[in-house]
Each structure stands twice: as C-alpha cells, then as structure tokens.
Write a protein that holds these residues in place. Structure first.
Motif, mmCIF file in Angstrom:
data_model
loop_
_atom_site.group_PDB
_atom_site.id
_atom_site.type_symbol
_atom_site.label_atom_id
_atom_site.label_comp_id
_atom_site.label_asym_id
_atom_site.label_seq_id
_atom_site.Cartn_x
_atom_site.Cartn_y
_atom_site.Cartn_z
ATOM 1 N N ALA A 244 0.827 -1.206 0.000
ATOM 2 C CA ALA A 244 0.000 0.000 0.000
ATOM 3 C C ALA A 244 0.860 1.254 0.000
ATOM 4 C CB ALA A 244 -0.935 -0.013 1.210
ATOM 5 N N SER A 245 1.982 1.237 0.719
ATOM 6 C CA SER A 245 2.889 2.394 0.725
ATOM 7 C C SER A 245 3.470 2.630 -0.661
ATOM 8 C CB SER A 245 4.011 2.171 1.744
ATOM 9 O OG SER A 245 3.494 2.012 3.046
ATOM 10 N N LEU A 246 3.884 1.555 -1.322
ATOM 11 C CA LEU A 246 4.429 1.685 -2.668
ATOM 12 C C LEU A 246 3.358 2.129 -3.651
ATOM 13 C CD1 LEU A 246 6.711 1.425 -4.660
ATOM 14 C CD2 LEU A 246 6.317 -1.044 -4.751
ATOM 15 N N ASN A 247 2.159 1.587 -3.519
ATOM 16 C CA ASN A 247 1.067 1.984 -4.409
ATOM 17 C C ASN A 247 0.708 3.452 -4.203
ATOM 18 O OD1 ASN A 247 -1.104 1.370 -6.327
ATOM 19 N ND2 ASN A 247 -2.473 1.619 -4.587
ATOM 20 N N CYS A 248 0.711 3.897 -2.946
ATOM 21 C CA CYS A 248 0.428 5.301 -2.646
ATOM 22 C C CYS A 248 1.525 6.204 -3.209
ATOM 23 C CB CYS A 248 0.311 5.476 -1.132
ATOM 24 S SG CYS A 248 -0.248 7.104 -0.605
ATOM 25 N N ALA A 249 2.779 5.771 -3.109
ATOM 26 C CA ALA A 249 3.877 6.559 -3.670
ATOM 27 C C ALA A 249 3.790 6.616 -5.192
ATOM 28 C CB ALA A 249 5.218 5.959 -3.242
ATOM 29 N N LEU A 250 3.391 5.515 -5.814
ATOM 30 C CA LEU A 250 3.208 5.505 -7.272
ATOM 31 C C LEU A 250 2.136 6.492 -7.703
ATOM 32 C CD1 LEU A 250 3.429 1.688 -8.075
ATOM 33 C CD2 LEU A 250 4.869 3.469 -9.081
ATOM 34 N N ARG A 251 1.029 6.521 -6.987
ATOM 35 C CA ARG A 251 -0.049 7.434 -7.336
ATOM 36 C C ARG A 251 0.383 8.883 -7.142
ATOM 37 N NH1 ARG A 251 -5.442 4.874 -4.567
ATOM 38 N NH2 ARG A 251 -4.558 5.995 -2.789
ATOM 39 N N ASP A 279 -6.605 -8.860 -2.023
ATOM 40 C CA ASP A 279 -7.508 -8.367 -3.045
ATOM 41 C C ASP A 279 -7.100 -6.954 -3.462
ATOM 42 O OD1 ASP A 279 -10.251 -6.860 -3.804
ATOM 43 O OD2 ASP A 279 -10.447 -9.013 -4.201
ATOM 44 N N PRO A 280 -7.160 -6.623 -4.752
ATOM 45 C CA PRO A 280 -6.791 -5.261 -5.178
ATOM 46 C C PRO A 280 -7.617 -4.173 -4.492
ATOM 47 C CG PRO A 280 -6.909 -6.723 -7.083
ATOM 48 C CD PRO A 280 -7.426 -7.508 -5.914
ATOM 49 N N LEU A 281 -8.881 -4.451 -4.184
ATOM 50 C CA LEU A 281 -9.699 -3.447 -3.510
ATOM 51 C C LEU A 281 -9.235 -3.227 -2.072
ATOM 52 C CD1 LEU A 281 -13.271 -4.383 -4.803
ATOM 53 C CD2 LEU A 281 -11.717 -2.600 -5.634
ATOM 54 N N VAL A 282 -8.755 -4.282 -1.424
ATOM 55 C CA VAL A 282 -8.202 -4.134 -0.076
ATOM 56 C C VAL A 282 -6.937 -3.287 -0.123
ATOM 57 C CG1 VAL A 282 -7.220 -5.371 1.886
ATOM 58 C CG2 VAL A 282 -9.203 -6.306 0.693
ATOM 59 N N LEU A 283 -6.096 -3.549 -1.110
ATOM 60 C CA LEU A 283 -4.882 -2.747 -1.284
ATOM 61 C C LEU A 283 -5.224 -1.297 -1.571
ATOM 62 C CD1 LEU A 283 -1.831 -2.529 -1.546
ATOM 63 C CD2 LEU A 283 -2.042 -3.272 -3.926
ATOM 64 N N GLU A 284 -6.240 -1.067 -2.383
ATOM 65 C CA GLU A 284 -6.669 0.294 -2.686
ATOM 66 C C GLU A 284 -7.191 0.985 -1.427
ATOM 67 O OE1 GLU A 284 -7.027 3.286 -5.655
ATOM 68 O OE2 GLU A 284 -6.211 1.264 -5.767
ATOM 69 N N SER A 285 -7.917 0.248 -0.586
ATOM 70 C CA SER A 285 -8.451 0.818 0.648
ATOM 71 C C SER A 285 -7.321 1.220 1.591
ATOM 72 C CB SER A 285 -9.373 -0.193 1.326
ATOM 73 O OG SER A 285 -9.834 0.296 2.564
ATOM 74 N N TYR A 286 -6.316 0.381 1.734
ATOM 75 C CA TYR A 286 -5.181 0.719 2.592
ATOM 76 C C TYR A 286 -4.393 1.900 2.025
ATOM 77 C CZ TYR A 286 -5.386 -2.891 6.163
ATOM 78 O OH TYR A 286 -5.750 -3.653 7.247
ATOM 79 N N SER A 287 -4.300 1.984 0.713
ATOM 80 C CA SER A 287 -3.623 3.132 0.099
ATOM 81 C C SER A 287 -4.369 4.421 0.407
ATOM 82 C CB SER A 287 -3.503 2.932 -1.417
ATOM 83 O OG SER A 287 -2.783 1.743 -1.725
ATOM 84 N N ASP A 288 -5.693 4.364 0.366
ATOM 85 C CA ASP A 288 -6.489 5.541 0.716
ATOM 86 C C ASP A 288 -6.299 5.910 2.184
ATOM 87 O OD1 ASP A 288 -7.460 5.603 -1.873
ATOM 88 O OD2 ASP A 288 -9.299 4.493 -1.400
ATOM 89 N N MET A 289 -6.195 4.898 3.056
ATOM 90 C CA MET A 289 -5.957 5.173 4.474
ATOM 91 C C MET A 289 -4.620 5.862 4.683
ATOM 92 S SD MET A 289 -7.350 1.661 6.266
ATOM 93 C CE MET A 289 -6.545 2.103 7.815
ATOM 94 N N ILE A 290 -3.614 5.442 3.928
ATOM 95 C CA ILE A 290 -2.292 6.070 4.052
ATOM 96 C C ILE A 290 -2.343 7.522 3.581
ATOM 97 C CG2 ILE A 290 0.080 6.015 3.192
ATOM 98 C CD1 ILE A 290 -0.093 2.999 3.140
#
Length: 329
Positions: A244-251, A279-290
């Motif tokens: 999630a941290s990496l996905n958030c940094a990518l965005r 699940d990708p939606l779980v990863l997306e949710s954690y990215s939003d939380m970050i």
C-alpha cells in the motif's frame, strides 16, 4: 577460486561505499587516536529476489503479528503507543540508524507488550532496549547504550537499559528477527522495475526510470514508517503495508509529474496485490488510508507551525511597554 572439475566459483562480495558511509568513516582533523573504517553496504543482489523469497516472507510474517487483544486495546486508546513509536523514530533519526532499525524496534516493542499487556516502570527504557536490539540485528556498528541513555536525557542508566534488553529477549525467547514492511519493499520495487523495464526506451528514459525508482524507494520508506507510528495499521500484515505504501507513492509521483496513466497504475496495483496475496480493492483501501493519514499529519504540522508563530507574536506583545492609561490605579 577454482574447484575440481574446472568449475570457477567466485567468492567475491561486491560492496559499495555510499556517501553516508564515507561521511561516517571520516575522522576529525585533530582525532589521531582512532580512525574508524568506512561502513560498506553490499549491493542489491537480484538472485535473492523473486516470488520464492516473497513467498517465504509471507509465510514467516504471520508469526510476528501481535495478539488481537493487544491490537484492540491499543486502537481503543492509541495515544500512548503512538507517543512511544514517535520517540523511537526520533531516536533512530538522531543516532543515524539504518532504515530497518526503526520498524524492527517498534515490532519488538509491540510483541513484548502483546505478551505482557502492561507497560514497565520506564516505558522509554523499553523503547530504548528495543532500539538497541534492533540496531544489533540490522547494523554492523550498533547504537551504544550510553547514546540511548543520553537521548532519553538519562531517565535511566546504561545498566538498567541492558537489564531491560535481557527482559525483552527472554520474553520474546530470542526470536527477534521479525518481518517488517521494509523487508518487502526491495522485492516489490524490483517487480515494479521489471514491469516498467519491459517497455524499452532510450537512455534518457532509462535515466528517468532510475530516478523514479530511487524516489519511489524514499517515498515508500517514509510512508511505511508513518504506518508504523499509526496505530490504525497495527496488526495489518507488513506485506500489505509495504504494498500500500508503494502503491500510494506511485499514485503521488504519477500525479505530481503530470503524466498520470490510470491504466498503468491499475496494472501495477494489481501486480502488487498479487505479490502480497490480497484483493486489489483491499490494497486500494489501505492506500487511501495512508493518503488520509498523510493529509492529517501535514495539516497538523501546518497548524502547529501557525500556533508556534502566534505564540511568538503573543510573547512579543507581552514584552512591549503598556500604555499608562490602561492601568487602573
């Protein structure tokens, strides 16, 4: 080195000396008593990456998760735990510890408290003991007990700190090499690099990709450290926090550079979700939380600066001469 059968085996360990190591290795001009050697860091070995290593980390990370009761108690009243985690981060930054020391020290603290469910007489001594253990595991030149006592303004003595270290080790049965989000980040970044490298391109694009990966690593480390301090992520798998941290940094980087590609971001998110078995939606949710936590910390920092500025203004007003007509005799 040559072995039987004319099979050449190289035992050469390629180590690189980064700028930080050179700075640590330099001695002052007047210091002639002892010259400390520069610290060397082994280069990233691609042979220790891949799905096999990630699978092993995913299997091991479950063993170091705090108990559900401890997670529930902390999330009900998170202030004390976050205060100790932030102090651990400050100490690691002041002592120049390796990036792996801070998350490992907080993991040790959480596991100790999860087993005992009570704070010791000196909570900061517990944190310092966990930092001392983590530094010995993750660094060649570990932080000394005297340095940690000085960071705590000598709230405890070095002998007390060493005794706390033994208590933590005994409680955890010497099982201290916990898996943290920083253990997953190099492997996830390697996967992102492979996905981006498959596009090809000229030398200019390759330099841009190297710069992007370096920036992604720094931002991901920062976001993962923020999650370690935030009790909302307590109990979450380290692999999910890292992804999630990496996905958030990518965005964030894609948006700041002005070439946000939703299709590519979705593809990379799905790859990260597959790597950490979620699940990708779980990863997306954690990215939003970050991202939400990051905005909250930025806003609180801005408000704190404004409050400090207003306090300085009030102090200046209090120091000015008072009009005699305002005094009631």
């Amino acid at each position: 080195m040559h072995m039987d059968g004319d099979v050449a085996v190289s035992l050469w360990c390629e180590e690189v000396e980064d700028e930080q190591s050179r700075e640590q290795g330099r001695t002052h001009q007047g210091d002639v008593l002892r010259a400390s050697p520069p610290l060397l860091r082994a280069a990233w070995d691609p042979t220790v990456s891949g799905q096999r290593v990630v699978q092993r980390l995913l299997h091991v990370e479950e063993r170091y998760t705090p108990s559900a009761l401890y997670v529930a108690l902390v999330q009900r009243e998170p202030a004390r735990r976050e205060e100790l985690a932030k102090w651990a981060l400050e100490v690691c930054c002041e002592c120049g510890c390796d990036e792996a020391v801070f998350p490992l020290s907080v993991s040790l603290m959480d596991r100790f408290l999860s087993a005992s469910l009570s704070l010791p007489v000196s909570p900061y001594c517990l944190v310092a003991g966990c930092v001392l253990i983590a530094s010995k595991l993750a660094e060649c030149d570990n932080v000394s007990a005297d340095t940690l006592c000085a960071a705590a303004e000598y709230d405890f003595t070095p002998s007390t700190l060493r005794e706390m270290e033994r208590v933590v080790l005994a409680t955890l049965r010497w099982d201290t090499a916990a898996v943290t989000p920083q253990d997953f980040l190099p492997h996830f970044l390697s996967s992102v690099e492979q996905q981006r490298g498959g596009r090809g391109g000229d030398s200019g694009e390759e330099e841009d990709d190297e710069e992007l990966l370096s920036t992604l690593r720094r931002h991901s480390d920062t976001l993962a450290a923020m999650c370690v301090c935030d009790s909302r992520f307590l109990g979450a798998p380290p692999s999910l926090v890292a992804a999630a941290s990496l996905n958030c940094a990518l965005r964030g980087l894609s948006s700041s550079r002005g070439h946000r590609d939703p299709a590519q971001l979705t593809f990379l998110r799905d790859q990260l979700a597959e790597l950490c078995h979620t699940d990708p939606l779980v990863l997306e949710s954690y990215s939003d939380m970050i991202e939400c936590g990051l905005r909250q910390r930025l806003n609180s920092g801005i408000q704190q600066r404004h409050a400090d500025k207003d306090e300085d203004v009030e102090d200046e007003r209090a120091g000015t001469p008072t009009d005699m007509r305002d005094i009631d005799f």
